[in-house]
Scaffold this motif. Structure first.
Motif, mmCIF file in Angstrom:
data_model
loop_
_atom_site.group_PDB
_atom_site.id
_atom_site.type_symbol
_atom_site.label_atom_id
_atom_site.label_comp_id
_atom_site.label_asym_id
_atom_site.label_seq_id
_atom_site.Cartn_x
_atom_site.Cartn_y
_atom_site.Cartn_z
ATOM 1 N N LYS A 239 4.002 -2.322 -10.269
ATOM 2 C CA LYS A 239 3.954 -3.779 -10.325
ATOM 3 C C LYS A 239 4.588 -4.438 -9.102
ATOM 4 C CE LYS A 239 3.841 -7.084 -14.066
ATOM 5 N NZ LYS A 239 4.192 -7.347 -15.467
ATOM 6 N N GLU A 240 5.566 -3.772 -8.507
ATOM 7 C CA GLU A 240 6.267 -4.369 -7.367
ATOM 8 C C GLU A 240 5.331 -4.599 -6.188
ATOM 9 O OE1 GLU A 240 9.975 -3.314 -4.313
ATOM 10 O OE2 GLU A 240 9.556 -2.043 -6.052
ATOM 11 N N ASP A 241 4.471 -3.644 -5.913
ATOM 12 C CA ASP A 241 3.569 -3.739 -4.762
ATOM 13 C C ASP A 241 2.170 -4.200 -5.151
ATOM 14 O OD1 ASP A 241 5.520 -2.908 -2.984
ATOM 15 O OD2 ASP A 241 5.069 -0.784 -3.288
ATOM 16 N N LEU A 242 2.006 -4.658 -6.388
ATOM 17 C CA LEU A 242 0.686 -5.069 -6.863
ATOM 18 C C LEU A 242 0.096 -6.238 -6.067
ATOM 19 C CD1 LEU A 242 -1.582 -4.690 -8.929
ATOM 20 C CD2 LEU A 242 -0.322 -6.191 -10.482
ATOM 21 N N PRO A 243 0.865 -7.311 -5.772
ATOM 22 C CA PRO A 243 0.265 -8.411 -4.993
ATOM 23 C C PRO A 243 -0.281 -7.947 -3.650
ATOM 24 C CG PRO A 243 2.378 -9.079 -5.911
ATOM 25 C CD PRO A 243 2.261 -7.600 -6.131
ATOM 26 N N ASN A 244 0.471 -7.066 -2.984
ATOM 27 C CA ASN A 244 0.032 -6.571 -1.687
ATOM 28 C C ASN A 244 -1.223 -5.716 -1.824
ATOM 29 O OD1 ASN A 244 0.616 -4.153 0.624
ATOM 30 N ND2 ASN A 244 0.828 -6.273 1.299
ATOM 31 N N ALA A 245 -1.284 -4.899 -2.875
ATOM 32 C CA ALA A 245 -2.459 -4.053 -3.089
ATOM 33 C C ALA A 245 -3.704 -4.896 -3.337
ATOM 34 C CB ALA A 245 -2.213 -3.107 -4.270
ATOM 35 N N ILE A 246 -3.564 -5.946 -4.138
ATOM 36 C CA ILE A 246 -4.698 -6.822 -4.426
ATOM 37 C C ILE A 246 -5.185 -7.495 -3.147
ATOM 38 C CG2 ILE A 246 -5.374 -8.955 -5.599
ATOM 39 C CD1 ILE A 246 -3.484 -8.114 -7.883
ATOM 40 N N ALA A 247 -4.238 -7.971 -2.334
ATOM 41 C CA ALA A 247 -4.612 -8.654 -1.096
ATOM 42 C C ALA A 247 -5.263 -7.701 -0.104
ATOM 43 C CB ALA A 247 -3.382 -9.309 -0.474
ATOM 44 N N MET B 247 -8.487 -16.578 -4.528
ATOM 45 C CA MET B 247 -8.878 -15.489 -5.427
ATOM 46 C C MET B 247 -7.759 -14.459 -5.558
ATOM 47 S SD MET B 247 -12.737 -14.743 -4.085
ATOM 48 C CE MET B 247 -13.652 -16.078 -3.334
ATOM 49 N N ALA B 248 -7.176 -14.070 -4.421
ATOM 50 C CA ALA B 248 -6.107 -13.068 -4.447
ATOM 51 C C ALA B 248 -4.889 -13.587 -5.204
ATOM 52 C CB ALA B 248 -5.726 -12.677 -3.017
ATOM 53 N N ALA B 249 -4.554 -14.860 -4.999
ATOM 54 C CA ALA B 249 -3.401 -15.438 -5.688
ATOM 55 C C ALA B 249 -3.643 -15.516 -7.193
ATOM 56 C CB ALA B 249 -3.100 -16.826 -5.125
ATOM 57 N N THR B 250 -4.856 -15.884 -7.585
ATOM 58 C CA THR B 250 -5.181 -15.962 -9.011
ATOM 59 C C THR B 250 -5.118 -14.583 -9.658
ATOM 60 O OG1 THR B 250 -6.624 -17.868 -8.609
ATOM 61 C CG2 THR B 250 -6.927 -16.680 -10.677
ATOM 62 N N ASN B 251 -5.701 -13.608 -8.992
ATOM 63 C CA ASN B 251 -5.670 -12.232 -9.495
ATOM 64 C C ASN B 251 -4.230 -11.753 -9.655
ATOM 65 O OD1 ASN B 251 -5.904 -9.418 -9.850
ATOM 66 N ND2 ASN B 251 -7.791 -9.340 -8.668
ATOM 67 N N THR B 252 -3.403 -12.024 -8.652
ATOM 68 C CA THR B 252 -2.012 -11.583 -8.682
ATOM 69 C C THR B 252 -1.230 -12.270 -9.793
ATOM 70 O OG1 THR B 252 -2.069 -11.181 -6.296
ATOM 71 C CG2 THR B 252 0.096 -11.388 -7.320
ATOM 72 N N LEU B 253 -1.420 -13.572 -9.934
ATOM 73 C CA LEU B 253 -0.717 -14.313 -10.983
ATOM 74 C C LEU B 253 -1.042 -13.741 -12.360
ATOM 75 C CD1 LEU B 253 -0.251 -18.137 -11.224
ATOM 76 C CD2 LEU B 253 -1.123 -16.889 -13.190
ATOM 77 N N ILE B 254 -2.321 -13.475 -12.584
ATOM 78 C CA ILE B 254 -2.743 -12.955 -13.889
ATOM 79 C C ILE B 254 -2.175 -11.561 -14.126
ATOM 80 C CG2 ILE B 254 -4.740 -12.234 -15.255
ATOM 81 C CD1 ILE B 254 -6.329 -14.434 -13.757
ATOM 82 N N GLN B 255 -2.315 -10.686 -13.121
ATOM 83 C CA GLN B 255 -1.861 -9.307 -13.302
ATOM 84 C C GLN B 255 -0.350 -9.234 -13.490
ATOM 85 O OE1 GLN B 255 -3.647 -6.044 -12.741
ATOM 86 N NE2 GLN B 255 -5.264 -6.525 -11.292
#
Length: 435
Positions: free
Chosen positions: A157-165, A348-356
């Protein structure tokens, strides 16, 4: 920490390669061996996918000379997401995600080779291209929610935003490279070999998935039907203010804002008095902006302020679309499309990250199925709507109206949602499951 979570953390730590932590945070998800494998395979596969998409569009138009059939092709390839992503979410929450993604990629590979065989044998017809596009859409309806939920198992979860982006950046990078390669390949060897090369490209991602070391999570048994499971995910999404609001705004963007690509041939040929080359340059401008937007978001190291960033990027995208609708100079059109690509992809990336970040693990695939439905599922409806409105008022005015609708949605999100969130808002805190 539970024993299960401790084992998962140990696996994630063991998969981290020796990357200097003081280095750039923009690529920190690449410390994970599993994600390195995924990105390498995915990049090759996505280039092949964009090659196939471009060649399919060209082949349909070459066989029929019908612009409306291009719309039918787009509708056929996207509409399964609207109706079947709920089943994909169900599968992702009740079966092994790694094996499920391998299965979907294998199905896509088989369909690509089938399309290549029909085309190279010179027995292809337009309806066969459309049917195969529909079948690929069915596969994607399973693949998207499962693959999105699979990210957290690769990087934590820590690196999830970066992975999504980063995943978004390679998707859009392939969107720039794939069509360009397809254009040359079609001219030199024909559409069939584009489809064949796409089939081969899936080997890379399948091998990468097989090489991963993923902890076998114990899936929660359920007697619920896929529809009931989707309803559970939908209920969670609608009960959580940041998730509900971000998803609603993303649907507005998908339904109206992302339809600009439908009108690019009109701008390239009729307004800018160019041709296929002009069209390609306009598409590339949006693609380059999308890549940079994803990379910019990849530099984030925290979850704070996601709702505000979504509001800013959505508003920027809407304003750029409205100005673009009335632009009549190539350089200005290209610059505005760059902004649109940058802002839309970042949103899109921000929305995906917020949800996840907020969704519980046991609901992750189901909620991502809701995400896929509200994002990708409404696109075919938007395509048909855009075509119908454009027949009455023309492409530029249609795009201006659509941009204005996105702007209204963005301002509503800003003043009715973001402004009401405390500065340490719940957008950064995982919400409890409802089931």
């Amino acid at each position: 920490m539970s024993a299960c979570n401790q084992r998962r953390e140990n696996i994630l730590n063991s998969d981290r390669t020796a990357v200097n932590p003081a280095g750039s945070t923009r690529f920190r998800a690449m410390q994970h061996r599993n994600f390195q494998l995924f990105i390498a395979g995915q990049l090759i596969s996505l280039i092949g996918t964009w090659m196939q998409t471009t060649a399919q569009l060209w082949l349909v138009y070459k066989l029929t000379g019908s612009a409306p059939l291009l719309g039918v092709f787009g509708f056929a390839s996207q509409v399964p997401m609207l109706f079947l992503s709920s089943i994909g979410g169900y599968v992702g929450d009740h079966y092994d995600r790694q094996r499920s993604v391998i299965a979907t990629q294998t199905c896509s590979m088989i369909l690509a080779f089938a399309l290549a065989a029909l085309t190279l044998a010179n027995v292809i017809h337009e309806w066969e291209v459309i049917v195969i596009a529909f079948l690929v859409g069915i596969v994607n309806a399973f693949d998207v929610p499962i693959r999105q939920a699979f990210f957290v198992q690769m990087v934590g979860k820590e690196d999830l935003p970066n992975a999504i982006a980063l995943n978004s950046s390679i998707f859009n990078g392939a969107r720039v490279v794939g069509p360009a390669i397809a254009g040359f390949a079609i001219a030199w060897v024909g559409e069939g070999w584009c489809f064949f090369l796409n089939g081969l490209s899936f080997v890379a991602v399948i091998v990468a998935l097989l090489m991963m070391r993923i902890e076998r999570t114990k899936m929660k048994p359920s007697k619920d039907s896929p529809l009931r499971s989707f309803v559970q995910g939908f209920r969670f999404a609608m009960s959580d203010l940041p998730v509900r609001s971000a998803l609603s705004l993303l649907s507005v963007l998908s339904l109206f804002g992302l339809q600009y690509s439908v009108f690019l041939p009109i701008y390239a040929n009729d307004i800018l008095k160019g041709g296929a080359r002009t069209l390609g340059l306009l598409m590339s401008a949006a693609g380059v902006g999308a890549v940079l937007g994803a990379l910019q978001f990849a530099a984030r190291t925290h979850y704070r302020g996601l709702a505000r960033w979504i509001a800013v990027t959505s508003t920027t995208c809407a304003v750029a679309l409205i100005i673009f609708s009335q632009a009549r100079v190539f350089w200005l059109c290209s610059a505005l499309l760059f902004v649109v690509g940058f802002a839309a992809t970042s949103q899109m990336a921000a929305t995906n990250t917020l949800i996840q970040n907020r969704v519980p693990d046991e609901l992750r695939s189901r909620v991502m199925a809701v995400y896929a439905t509200m994002f990708m599922g409404v696109q075919p409806i938007g395509s048909l709507l855009a075509g119908g409105v454009a027949k009455r008022i023309g492409g530029p005015y249609t795009l201006a109206v659509f941009g204005a609708l996105v702007l209204v949605g963005s301002l509503f999100f800003l003043f009715r949602v973001v402004m009401r969130l405390p500065r340490t808002s719940g957008e950064t805190t995982a919400a409890p499951a409802n089931d």
